[in-house]
Design a protein around this motif. Structure first.
Motif, PDB file in Angstrom:
ATOM      1  N   SER A   4       0.823  -1.203   0.000  1.00 50.30           N
ATOM      2  CA  SER A   4       0.000   0.000   0.000  1.00 50.30           C
ATOM      3  C   SER A   4       0.853   1.247   0.000  1.00 50.30           C
ATOM      4  O   SER A   4       1.989   1.256   0.475  1.00 50.30           O
ATOM      5  CB  SER A   4      -0.931   0.017   1.220  1.00 50.30           C
ATOM      6  OG  SER A   4      -1.828  -1.065   1.161  1.00 50.30           O
ATOM      7  N   ALA A   5       0.275   2.310  -0.532  1.00 52.28           N
ATOM      8  CA  ALA A   5       0.974   3.597  -0.570  1.00 52.28           C
ATOM      9  C   ALA A   5       0.953   4.239   0.799  1.00 52.28           C
ATOM     10  O   ALA A   5       0.011   4.111   1.560  1.00 52.28           O
ATOM     11  CB  ALA A   5       0.301   4.522  -1.587  1.00 52.28           C
ATOM     12  N   ARG A   7       0.556   7.530   3.029  1.00 58.39           N
ATOM     13  CA  ARG A   7      -0.248   8.730   2.857  1.00 58.39           C
ATOM     14  C   ARG A   7       0.417   9.934   3.510  1.00 58.39           C
ATOM     15  O   ARG A   7       0.910   9.879   4.619  1.00 58.39           O
ATOM     16  CB  ARG A   7      -1.632   8.521   3.477  1.00 58.39           C
ATOM     17  CG  ARG A   7      -2.435   7.429   2.763  1.00 58.39           C
ATOM     18  CD  ARG A   7      -2.572   7.761   1.312  1.00 58.39           C
ATOM     19  NE  ARG A   7      -3.417   6.818   0.600  1.00 58.39           N
ATOM     20  CZ  ARG A   7      -3.555   6.812  -0.689  1.00 58.39           C
ATOM     21  NH1 ARG A   7      -2.913   7.676  -1.440  1.00 58.39           N
ATOM     22  NH2 ARG A   7      -4.334   5.938  -1.273  1.00 58.39           N
ATOM     23  N   HIS A   8       0.432  11.010   2.809  1.00 57.88           N
ATOM     24  CA  HIS A   8       0.984  12.257   3.343  1.00 57.88           C
ATOM     25  C   HIS A   8       0.002  13.374   3.026  1.00 57.88           C
ATOM     26  O   HIS A   8      -0.710  13.333   2.024  1.00 57.88           O
ATOM     27  CB  HIS A   8       2.332  12.578   2.702  1.00 57.88           C
ATOM     28  CG  HIS A   8       3.344  11.504   2.926  1.00 57.88           C
ATOM     29  ND1 HIS A   8       3.989  11.324   4.117  1.00 57.88           N
ATOM     30  CD2 HIS A   8       3.799  10.533   2.088  1.00 57.88           C
ATOM     31  CE1 HIS A   8       4.821  10.300   4.021  1.00 57.88           C
ATOM     32  NE2 HIS A   8       4.723   9.805   2.801  1.00 57.88           N
ATOM     33  N   LEU A 202      -4.825  14.533  -7.148  1.00 61.88           N
ATOM     34  CA  LEU A 202      -4.188  13.323  -6.648  1.00 61.88           C
ATOM     35  C   LEU A 202      -2.738  13.543  -6.238  1.00 61.88           C
ATOM     36  O   LEU A 202      -2.298  13.052  -5.188  1.00 61.88           O
ATOM     37  CB  LEU A 202      -4.254  12.215  -7.713  1.00 61.88           C
ATOM     38  CG  LEU A 202      -5.637  11.666  -8.045  1.00 61.88           C
ATOM     39  CD1 LEU A 202      -5.562  10.765  -9.276  1.00 61.88           C
ATOM     40  CD2 LEU A 202      -6.207  10.901  -6.865  1.00 61.88           C
ATOM     41  N   VAL A 203      -1.953  14.241  -7.054  1.00 57.62           N
ATOM     42  CA  VAL A 203      -0.508  14.313  -6.823  1.00 57.62           C
ATOM     43  C   VAL A 203       0.003  15.736  -6.637  1.00 57.62           C
ATOM     44  O   VAL A 203       1.201  15.922  -6.411  1.00 57.62           O
ATOM     45  CB  VAL A 203       0.270  13.629  -7.970  1.00 57.62           C
ATOM     46  CG1 VAL A 203      -0.202  12.199  -8.166  1.00 57.62           C
ATOM     47  CG2 VAL A 203       0.149  14.412  -9.279  1.00 57.62           C
ATOM     48  N   LEU A 224       3.633   4.867  -6.137  1.00 60.14           N
ATOM     49  CA  LEU A 224       3.428   4.885  -4.695  1.00 60.14           C
ATOM     50  C   LEU A 224       4.044   6.132  -4.065  1.00 60.14           C
ATOM     51  O   LEU A 224       3.454   6.756  -3.177  1.00 60.14           O
ATOM     52  CB  LEU A 224       4.048   3.639  -4.053  1.00 60.14           C
ATOM     53  CG  LEU A 224       3.358   2.294  -4.296  1.00 60.14           C
ATOM     54  CD1 LEU A 224       4.197   1.168  -3.726  1.00 60.14           C
ATOM     55  CD2 LEU A 224       1.966   2.282  -3.685  1.00 60.14           C
ATOM     56  N   GLN A 225       5.198   6.506  -4.565  1.00 60.61           N
ATOM     57  CA  GLN A 225       5.928   7.644  -3.989  1.00 60.61           C
ATOM     58  C   GLN A 225       5.149   8.942  -4.139  1.00 60.61           C
ATOM     59  O   GLN A 225       5.092   9.756  -3.204  1.00 60.61           O
ATOM     60  CB  GLN A 225       7.294   7.770  -4.657  1.00 60.61           C
ATOM     61  CG  GLN A 225       8.138   8.925  -4.146  1.00 60.61           C
ATOM     62  CD  GLN A 225       9.456   9.038  -4.894  1.00 60.61           C
ATOM     63  OE1 GLN A 225       9.919   8.098  -5.534  1.00 60.61           O
ATOM     64  NE2 GLN A 225      10.068  10.205  -4.830  1.00 60.61           N
ATOM     65  N   ARG A 227       1.887   9.121  -4.815  1.00 57.49           N
ATOM     66  CA  ARG A 227       0.498   8.896  -4.464  1.00 57.49           C
ATOM     67  C   ARG A 227      -0.426   8.722  -5.661  1.00 57.49           C
ATOM     68  O   ARG A 227      -1.645   8.820  -5.513  1.00 57.49           O
ATOM     69  CB  ARG A 227      -0.031  10.051  -3.607  1.00 57.49           C
ATOM     70  CG  ARG A 227       0.714  10.220  -2.289  1.00 57.49           C
ATOM     71  CD  ARG A 227      -0.075  11.114  -1.435  1.00 57.49           C
ATOM     72  NE  ARG A 227      -1.450  10.671  -1.638  1.00 57.49           N
ATOM     73  CZ  ARG A 227      -2.484  11.132  -0.985  1.00 57.49           C
ATOM     74  NH1 ARG A 227      -2.331  12.060  -0.141  1.00 57.49           N
ATOM     75  NH2 ARG A 227      -3.690  10.682  -1.188  1.00 57.49           N
ATOM     76  N   ASP A 230      -2.111   3.358  -5.299  1.00 57.61           N
ATOM     77  CA  ASP A 230      -2.527   3.059  -3.932  1.00 57.61           C
ATOM     78  C   ASP A 230      -2.077   1.681  -3.477  1.00 57.61           C
ATOM     79  O   ASP A 230      -2.262   1.325  -2.309  1.00 57.61           O
ATOM     80  CB  ASP A 230      -4.051   3.158  -3.823  1.00 57.61           C
ATOM     81  CG  ASP A 230      -4.543   4.555  -4.112  1.00 57.61           C
ATOM     82  OD1 ASP A 230      -4.485   5.401  -3.212  1.00 57.61           O
ATOM     83  OD2 ASP A 230      -4.974   4.810  -5.262  1.00 57.61           O
TER      84      ASP A 230
END
Length: 310
Positions: A4-5, A7-8, A202-203, A224-225, A227, A230
């Motif tokens: 899983s990614a 989250r930030h 999203l990014v 993933l990095q 975002r 997911d």
């Protein structure tokens, strides 16, 4: 297992203004453009001239549907008829009372390579190009606003319009070796199906500028990095894998869709309103959606059978 990614916090682009009532009215009011902006029937007739491939929809008893972009001879590029079929399938999903989740995938080991160039060449004048843009923006906006929790299963390549399609889902799961690439600048274009606006949400704007300006490939690790992805699925050919890619995606999605359809759909609605509406309207919407499930059969059954503090 699905990686899983992390989250930030991130800054979102300006929220889409508008009322809850308009957002959840019938199909035409759930669109970006109305019949006052363009003649949908006219552009659908023009798109129907370019056949090939299909959009296949399978609804499962579990409440999860699978939408397949099926045009393998052209890397699942959208023909004109496929664009029309996608709109029709979205309409069916809008009317699916028992639905909870949706998986969007491509056929034969790849996701989607955008528009079929035969159709693009034939409608290359700006007027028809913008009409096709409005038609696809409407369709993909309705796809994202479905009361279903959606995930794009990205296998192989998601290029151009295919990359835009991934952003019209709530989540993106990437298979090993898969790539998402916004190649529009190589065609002398920018995204036209709403992909740029959704990508920023999203990014962020800086990552979006990099992805659109460089047309760089986004693999699963980079996805993933930043975002955009997911999760990363396991290689189904590995002996210890958790099943086919579709089975892994279904298992991943089931974690979000366990429960009665009315409750899962209500969850999607309050999250969607929070994403698209100003705070005050989102709060009012949350109250209204709560009213549709409070005291309902699922709520009463839960009160009768469970203790909150067990």
């Amino acid at each position: 297992m699905v990686i899983s990614a992390m989250r930030h916090p991130f800054l979102r682009s300006s929220q889409v203004c508008g009322s809850w009532t308009r957002m959840w009215q019938r199909q035409t009011s759930n669109c970006v453009y109305t019949e006052m902006d363009f003649n949908q029937e006219e552009i659908m007739e023009k798109l129907q001239v370019f056949p090939g491939g299909s959009i296949d929809l399978s609804k499962q008893d579990s409440g999860i549907a699978v939408l397949t972009i099926n045009n393998p001879s052209r890397m699942n590029a959208f023909s004109g008829t496929m664009m029309v079929e996608l709109e029709e399938k979205v309409t069916q999903l809008e009317q699916w009372a028992d639905g909870k989740g949706l998986i969007v995938q491509g056929a034969a080991g790849t996701f989607c390579s955008g528009s079929d160039l035969n159709a693009v060449k034939a409608i290359s004048n700006p007027q028809d190009g913008m009409k096709m843009c409005m038609f696809m923006q409407n369709t993909l906006t309705r796809l994202l606003r479905l009361s279903l929790i959606s995930v794009a299963l990205v296998e192989g390549r998601a290029l151009g319009g295919g990359a835009e399609l991934t952003t019209a889902c709530d989540f993106r799961l990437m298979a090993p070796g898969s790539v998402i690439q916004f190649v529009h600048k190589h065609m002398g274009l920018v995204p036209g199906w709403g992909g740029a606006a959704r990508l920023i949400q999203l990014v962020g704007s800086q990552n979006s500028l990099k992805l659109l300006g460089s047309a760089s490939k986004v693999d699963s690790e980079f996805g993933l990095q930043i975002r955009l992805a997911d999760g990363v699925l396991e290689d189904p050919l590995v002996e210890e894998s958790a099943g086919t890619l579709l089975q892994q995606a279904e298992n991943w999605l089931s974690n979000c869709t366990k429960g009665p359809p009315a409750v899962i759909q209500a969850v999607k609605k309050v999250v969607l309103s929070g994403r698209e509406l100003p705070l005050v309207e989102a709060l009012r919407t949350e109250k209204d959606v709560l009213g549709t499930v409070w005291g309902g059969p699922d709520h009463l059954q839960a009160l009768a059978s469970k203790s909150k503090y067990k």
